[in-house]
Design a protein around this motif. Structure first.
Motif, mmCIF file in Angstrom:
data_model
loop_
_atom_site.group_PDB
_atom_site.id
_atom_site.type_symbol
_atom_site.label_atom_id
_atom_site.label_comp_id
_atom_site.label_asym_id
_atom_site.label_seq_id
_atom_site.Cartn_x
_atom_site.Cartn_y
_atom_site.Cartn_z
ATOM 1 N N PRO A 341 -84.196 -23.955 -103.880
ATOM 2 C CA PRO A 341 -84.252 -23.532 -102.477
ATOM 3 C C PRO A 341 -82.990 -22.787 -102.050
ATOM 4 C CG PRO A 341 -83.767 -25.877 -102.625
ATOM 5 C CD PRO A 341 -84.090 -25.417 -104.015
ATOM 6 N N VAL A 342 -83.145 -21.924 -101.053
ATOM 7 C CA VAL A 342 -81.979 -21.294 -100.430
ATOM 8 C C VAL A 342 -81.196 -22.397 -99.730
ATOM 9 C CG1 VAL A 342 -81.203 -19.621 -98.721
ATOM 10 C CG2 VAL A 342 -83.216 -19.131 -100.133
ATOM 11 N N LEU A 343 -79.949 -22.584 -100.123
ATOM 12 C CA LEU A 343 -79.215 -23.765 -99.678
ATOM 13 C C LEU A 343 -79.059 -23.855 -98.166
ATOM 14 C CD1 LEU A 343 -76.366 -24.454 -102.258
ATOM 15 C CD2 LEU A 343 -78.527 -25.650 -101.926
ATOM 16 N N LYS A 344 -78.857 -22.735 -97.496
ATOM 17 C CA LYS A 344 -78.635 -22.828 -96.052
ATOM 18 C C LYS A 344 -79.883 -23.354 -95.348
ATOM 19 C CE LYS A 344 -79.764 -17.999 -94.962
ATOM 20 N NZ LYS A 344 -79.280 -16.752 -94.326
ATOM 21 N N ASP A 345 -81.067 -22.985 -95.852
ATOM 22 C CA ASP A 345 -82.302 -23.525 -95.282
ATOM 23 C C ASP A 345 -82.512 -24.962 -95.729
ATOM 24 O OD1 ASP A 345 -82.830 -21.050 -94.104
ATOM 25 O OD2 ASP A 345 -83.864 -20.333 -95.895
ATOM 26 N N PHE A 346 -82.217 -25.214 -96.986
ATOM 27 C CA PHE A 346 -82.389 -26.550 -97.555
ATOM 28 C C PHE A 346 -81.511 -27.571 -96.842
ATOM 29 C CE2 PHE A 346 -81.065 -29.618 -100.892
ATOM 30 C CZ PHE A 346 -82.307 -30.190 -101.153
ATOM 31 N N LEU A 347 -80.258 -27.208 -96.591
ATOM 32 C CA LEU A 347 -79.334 -28.139 -95.940
ATOM 33 C C LEU A 347 -79.709 -28.368 -94.477
ATOM 34 C CD1 LEU A 347 -75.892 -27.013 -97.420
ATOM 35 C CD2 LEU A 347 -77.287 -28.981 -98.063
ATOM 36 N N SER A 348 -80.314 -27.376 -93.843
ATOM 37 C CA SER A 348 -80.725 -27.571 -92.456
ATOM 38 C C SER A 348 -81.818 -28.626 -92.347
ATOM 39 C CB SER A 348 -81.209 -26.249 -91.851
ATOM 40 O OG SER A 348 -82.433 -25.839 -92.435
ATOM 41 N N VAL A 349 -82.555 -28.847 -93.450
ATOM 42 C CA VAL A 349 -83.591 -29.875 -93.477
ATOM 43 C C VAL A 349 -82.985 -31.247 -93.733
ATOM 44 C CG1 VAL A 349 -85.655 -30.689 -94.698
ATOM 45 C CG2 VAL A 349 -85.355 -28.240 -94.237
ATOM 46 N N ALA A 378 -72.727 -22.819 -89.238
ATOM 47 C CA ALA A 378 -71.783 -23.695 -89.949
ATOM 48 C C ALA A 378 -72.327 -24.052 -91.323
ATOM 49 C CB ALA A 378 -71.517 -24.955 -89.130
ATOM 50 N N LEU A 379 -73.621 -24.396 -91.404
ATOM 51 C CA LEU A 379 -74.224 -24.735 -92.693
ATOM 52 C C LEU A 379 -74.320 -23.511 -93.601
ATOM 53 C CD1 LEU A 379 -77.076 -27.213 -91.707
ATOM 54 C CD2 LEU A 379 -74.929 -27.729 -92.875
ATOM 55 N N ALA A 380 -74.544 -22.332 -93.008
ATOM 56 C CA ALA A 380 -74.582 -21.108 -93.817
ATOM 57 C C ALA A 380 -73.223 -20.855 -94.454
ATOM 58 C CB ALA A 380 -75.003 -19.922 -92.953
ATOM 59 N N ASN A 381 -72.132 -21.112 -93.709
ATOM 60 C CA ASN A 381 -70.786 -20.968 -94.272
ATOM 61 C C ASN A 381 -70.575 -21.923 -95.448
ATOM 62 O OD1 ASN A 381 -69.854 -18.945 -92.542
ATOM 63 N ND2 ASN A 381 -69.043 -20.393 -91.047
ATOM 64 N N ILE A 382 -70.939 -23.185 -95.238
ATOM 65 C CA ILE A 382 -70.789 -24.186 -96.308
ATOM 66 C C ILE A 382 -71.646 -23.791 -97.507
ATOM 67 C CG2 ILE A 382 -71.232 -26.592 -96.928
ATOM 68 C CD1 ILE A 382 -70.565 -27.322 -94.014
ATOM 69 N N SER A 383 -72.859 -23.323 -97.238
ATOM 70 C CA SER A 383 -73.777 -22.945 -98.327
ATOM 71 C C SER A 383 -73.223 -21.808 -99.168
ATOM 72 C CB SER A 383 -75.140 -22.548 -97.750
ATOM 73 O OG SER A 383 -75.730 -23.616 -97.058
ATOM 74 N N ALA A 396 -75.441 -30.506 -103.421
ATOM 75 C CA ALA A 396 -75.203 -29.817 -102.139
ATOM 76 C C ALA A 396 -75.428 -30.771 -100.967
ATOM 77 C CB ALA A 396 -76.126 -28.605 -102.022
ATOM 78 N N ILE A 397 -76.471 -31.584 -101.047
ATOM 79 C CA ILE A 397 -76.710 -32.574 -100.000
ATOM 80 C C ILE A 397 -75.566 -33.576 -99.957
ATOM 81 C CG2 ILE A 397 -78.249 -34.395 -99.170
ATOM 82 C CD1 ILE A 397 -80.536 -32.965 -100.565
ATOM 83 N N GLN A 398 -75.133 -34.033 -101.132
ATOM 84 C CA GLN A 398 -74.045 -35.009 -101.192
ATOM 85 C C GLN A 398 -72.788 -34.473 -100.527
ATOM 86 O OE1 GLN A 398 -73.809 -35.677 -105.410
ATOM 87 N NE2 GLN A 398 -74.982 -37.572 -105.298
ATOM 88 N N ILE A 399 -72.414 -33.244 -100.869
ATOM 89 C CA ILE A 399 -71.190 -32.664 -100.322
ATOM 90 C C ILE A 399 -71.299 -32.506 -98.812
ATOM 91 C CG2 ILE A 399 -69.795 -30.552 -100.251
ATOM 92 C CD1 ILE A 399 -70.286 -30.274 -103.268
ATOM 93 N N THR A 400 -72.430 -32.003 -98.348
ATOM 94 C CA THR A 400 -72.607 -31.805 -96.909
ATOM 95 C C THR A 400 -72.609 -33.137 -96.174
ATOM 96 O OG1 THR A 400 -73.964 -29.878 -97.450
ATOM 97 C CG2 THR A 400 -73.994 -30.634 -95.175
ATOM 98 N N GLU A 401 -73.235 -34.144 -96.770
ATOM 99 C CA GLU A 401 -73.238 -35.472 -96.150
ATOM 100 C C GLU A 401 -71.825 -36.042 -96.069
ATOM 101 O OE1 GLU A 401 -75.183 -39.007 -98.096
ATOM 102 O OE2 GLU A 401 -76.577 -38.709 -96.451
ATOM 103 N N ARG A 402 -71.011 -35.792 -97.083
ATOM 104 C CA ARG A 402 -69.625 -36.268 -97.062
ATOM 105 C C ARG A 402 -68.820 -35.541 -95.978
ATOM 106 N NH1 ARG A 402 -69.114 -35.902 -103.648
ATOM 107 N NH2 ARG A 402 -70.469 -37.695 -104.104
ATOM 108 N N ILE A 403 -69.065 -34.242 -95.832
ATOM 109 C CA ILE A 403 -68.362 -33.491 -94.797
ATOM 110 C C ILE A 403 -68.728 -34.020 -93.411
ATOM 111 C CG2 ILE A 403 -68.159 -31.227 -93.684
ATOM 112 C CD1 ILE A 403 -68.415 -29.964 -96.472
ATOM 113 N N THR A 404 -70.018 -34.288 -93.182
ATOM 114 C CA THR A 404 -70.417 -34.810 -91.877
ATOM 115 C C THR A 404 -69.850 -36.209 -91.654
ATOM 116 O OG1 THR A 404 -72.526 -35.615 -92.802
ATOM 117 C CG2 THR A 404 -72.528 -33.439 -91.786
#
Length: 600
Positions: A341-349, A378-383, A396-404
């Protein structure tokens, strides 16, 4: 039975029928079924329209589904058409029209297989559909009972006929004691398994090394317990074989009845989800069951797995040297791998986007850099950072979850650069020794240059060398409001040009972020702005005044250079440059034990 002709649905009907100009036609059942099966199916009933998942479904269904942000409806449409043709195609010879087909839907864990399967299954209104969550039934010892129970319960709600199997047939599938069936121990309650083996198999069925001594061949020497168990196992095997035939016959009968049922089409779809999360033995037994018991024509299976993980599961049973890929090929007719998946869309889910909203940050009195107008940016930047380091969707989910989690734990008045964090997390996950070298200040890489000279490699060059140009040129977005700093910038010393900067998005490529921002946090350079300006005497001008002066003197046209100047000013004005390397290390190592386990 009444058949209502709709516009465009009479193509291919016998001339004698549509010569009569009527809206409704009453026909005997056998005539209706003949027309339906011979003329209507191939022309319009199996013509699947493209699925549209861009919005939540309007109709009332069993489960709420949000809009599909990963643009996967097209895959469901494609696979539906494929499986319809594979499972039931009237263009084939009569004896080959119905087929059994097993598709392996492959996607890494955390990549949205369950959403995809559930929403896909809800779209198939004209087909009998069964959805089974194998992991939820993992506590069961018998995959057969899991599948047959799901089929009976769910098809019963869709059928206009009775769906049952004889109790006796179902009861025969209670598993034989695992220790006896698998030979895990030599003795079970005093019963010698060598003796049992001798009674159950003739000499030509037993390997030479497994044959027992002649003294053991005399059945009179066997204990009554062994004889009784052998007889029971033989009877059970025979009964189980008969039960399989009964159940297969029942399944074939249901297929035929659904073929005749108004409003339903063939094939029957059976979706098996979460198999890779099951116990290794259960997962393998499930595949064996689907292959050998449910291979009934007119039924198609979709088995969703992280196939690489499933191969590890199989190797855990048969050993590391076992060719799990070839083994899995026995069970599936084909494999369809969902595109990453495109990460910026995937992470928004999968991410908690509220942590990036301005209202949340203001309520907590904390600040993030880059500032963005929306959480999606913000998620697009991280992605962009995660894509460059080619981390998996799950990571990618793990990293974003840690950042939040870090954002949620920031004390009032604190701030952090989330892109520095994202870069550190990627290095931590992809190359932990490199991470240790960076955070400890021990990074040093060399290579042989021209004339056999040893040259040093900068951290920026080292980090960028394995990244594609596409990823390095990806733009990061900073929302900057120059007017909020006007009191500090608009003075006679630095000129009025600063007033001409406009509020909005400023951009910088990832390559410049790595070189001029991330690396500057860990390895100070002589002056990161020397490329644009002569250095100033520190005694005459502070670092903040120098940053102000650079902004005042530089061209106001938007460019990466202007964005860098603003980031430099914001770093110094708002105190981001006071965040130490030790602070970032603590952020990373405090949150890294937080491991994404899936959306349960």
């Amino acid at each position: 039975m009444r058949f209502e002709f709709a516009q465009g649905k009479t193509k291919g009907l016998p001339q004698c029928i549509f010569m009569r100009s009527i809206e409704e036609l009453y026909l005997p059942d056998f005539v209706w079924h003949y027309i339906k099966n011979r003329y209507l199916r191939g022309n319009w009933m199996s013509d699947i329209k493209d699925f549209d998942w861009s919005t939540p479904p309007n109709n009332k269904i069993d489960e709420y589904f949000p809009a599909d942000k990963l643009d996967r409806a097209k895959y469901a449409t494609f696979l539906t058409r494929l499986l319809i043709q594979e499972g039931f195609d009237e263009n084939r010879p009569q004896e080959e029209q119905k087929r059994n087909y097993v598709l392996n839907l492959n996607a890494e864990w955390g990549a949205g297989k369950t959403y995809f399967l559930k929403r896909w299954s809800q779209e198939l209104k004209n087909f009998p559909v069964v959805y089974i969550d194998a992991w939820q039934q993992d506590y069961s010892d018998d995959p057969f009972l899991t599948v047959i129970a799901g089929i009976i319960k769910q098809l019963s709600a869709q059928a206009h006929f009775t769906i049952t199997i004889p109790n006796k047939a179902a009861s025969m599938f209670k598993a034989v004691a695992p220790a006896i069936a698998q030979g895990l121990t030599k003795k079970i309650t005093g019963i010698d398994l060598d003796e049992l083996n001798t009674l159950l198999f003739s000499d030509d069925e037993v390997e030479e090394s497994e044959k027992v001594e002649p003294s053991k061949q005399n059945s009179s020497a066997f204990s009554p317990a062994v004889k009784a168990l052998a007889q029971n196992l033989i009877k059970e095997h025979e009964a189980k074989s008969k039960s399989i035939e009964v159940i297969k016959s029942k399944l074939a009968d249901w297929v035929s009845k659904f073929e005749q049922q108004e409003g339903k089409e063939l094939p029957i779809f059976v979706f098996i989800d979460e198999l890779d999360r099951c116990r290794p033995s259960y997962a393998v037994e499930m595949l064996e069951t689907i292959k050998h018991i449910f291979d009934v024509k007119g039924i198609v299976f979709v088995v969703a797995t992280d196939t690489e993980q499933l191969q590890h599961t199989i190797k855990s049973i048969y050993g590391e040297g076992f060719d799990a890929k070839v083994y899995l090929g026995r069970f599936f007719n084909s494999r369809y791998s969902l595109k990453r998946p495109v990460l910026k869309d995937f992470l928004s889910v999968h991410s908690d986007m509220t942590k990036f909203e301005s209202a949340y940050l203001e309520s907590k009195n904390i600040e993030l850099l880059p500032r963005t107008e929306t959480p999606e940016i913000a998620l697009a930047n991280i992605s962009a950072v995660l894509d460059a380091f080619q981390v998996s969707a799950r990571t990618a989910i793990q990293i974003t979850e840690r950042i939040t989690a870090i954002i949620a734990n920031l004390p009032s008045g604190k701030k952090v650069d989330i892109l520095v964090l994202a870069t550190l997390f990627c290095i931590y996950e992809k190359d932990h020794p490199l991470y240790e070298e960076i955070v400890s200040g021990r990074f040093k890489k060399t290579e042989q240059g021209s004339e056999n000279k040893i040259i040093n490699i900068s951290l920026a060059d080292f980090l960028k060398r394995d990244k594609s140009e596409e990823h390095l040129s990806a733009e990061l977005t900073y929302f900057i409001e120059p007017q909020s700093y006007i009191n500090q910038l608009d003075n006679d010393s630095f000129g009025p040009k600063i007033n001409s900067y406009t509020t909005g998005d400023y951009f910088i490529p990832l390559s410049k972020f790595i070189e001029d921002i991330f690396c500057n946090v860990y390895f100070s350079k002589t002056d990161m702005w020397d490329a644009f300006f002569d250095s100033y005497d520190g005694d005459k001008m502070s670092e903040l005044q120098e940053a102000e002066s650079n902004l005042a003197q530089h061209s106001i046209e938007l460019s990466p250079e202007v964005t860098l100047l603003w980031i430099d000013y914001i770093y110094k004005k708002d105190g981001y440059d006071k965040l130490t390397t030790e602070s970032y290390r603590e952020f990373v190592e405090l949150s890294s034990p937080l491991d994404y386990m899936g959306d349960n």
